[in-house]
Write an enzyme that holds these catalytic residues in place. Sequence first.
Site, mmCIF file in Angstrom:
data_model
loop_
_atom_site.group_PDB
_atom_site.id
_atom_site.type_symbol
_atom_site.label_atom_id
_atom_site.label_comp_id
_atom_site.label_asym_id
_atom_site.label_seq_id
_atom_site.Cartn_x
_atom_site.Cartn_y
_atom_site.Cartn_z
ATOM 1 C CD GLU A 43 12.910 0.424 -12.297
ATOM 2 O OE1 GLU A 43 12.098 1.368 -12.182
ATOM 3 O OE2 GLU A 43 13.762 0.155 -11.417
ATOM 4 C CE LYS A 114 9.262 2.692 -9.533
ATOM 5 N NZ LYS A 114 10.654 3.059 -9.903
ATOM 6 C CB CYS A 155 12.258 -0.402 -8.678
ATOM 7 S SG CYS A 155 13.913 0.097 -8.116
#
Length: 280
Positions: A43, A114, A155
């Site tokens: 990330e 995300k 994540c």
Amino acid sequence: MATIIAAVVQMSSTSDKAANLARAERLIRAGAERGAKFIALPEMFNWRGRRNEEAAAAEDLDGPTLMAAGRLAAELRIHLLAGSIAERIGGRSKNYNTSVLFGPDGKRLAVYRKIHLFDVELPSGVSIRESAVKQAGESVVVAETSLGRVGLTVCYDVRFPELYRSLAFAGAELVTVPSAFTFTTGEAHWEVLLRARAIENQVFVLAPGQFGRNVHGFDDYGNSMIIDPWGRVLARMGDHEGVALAELDFSYLKRVRAEFPCLEHRRLPEAQRLPGGAQA
């Protein structure tokens, strides 16, 4: 192709974008030299700096970072996951946290923004409010590739199992989780969450991460991993820069799903069904 070599890259990115990109390229090349055909970066691999500097560091999808990633994928003839970058949103003050998958011809196969943003106040003193500078994405993304179907996440997404179940039912066989997990949460939950997502959805998981002290003054956990559909850790890094590789046997994945068909056995109580009989 039933079996491939995959690699996860672990690095410690800073606010020096040129240095980050040079480091990422060196590590990607190292993985390719060892036979990896699918390589995943962490990330925010290209830049990690102060929040008030992010607007200047953000890029478009056709910006220099992703253009370079595409060229490198084509040169090395690999599938390359550009872990994530801050993607500029036209006319907005916030950016997306965007993960992009490239094919061996250098073309974009998938773009994932995300969905779950990390807003926490931890007892250790770590304070993070990703939503202050990021806009949440909305779409579940599975890419069709010559290696199989790849589901993209980033994540904090790993704490939301319904996303991974959606990916599994969309056909994902491999799921990517580029991350910058804090040491506090990583030490407690990183491995167990990744293994759970692999086991319950019977997928391979590639989880490249950031490690070490970051620009925000706290430590990232590292421990980048590759996990198989039975939940076994095939490769794992410690607290250092490098590349971890493992063999992914997709015939084994099919065998696991055939011998233990839990995805086919899924049922929901009536209270959890959506109007019209659909299942949540």
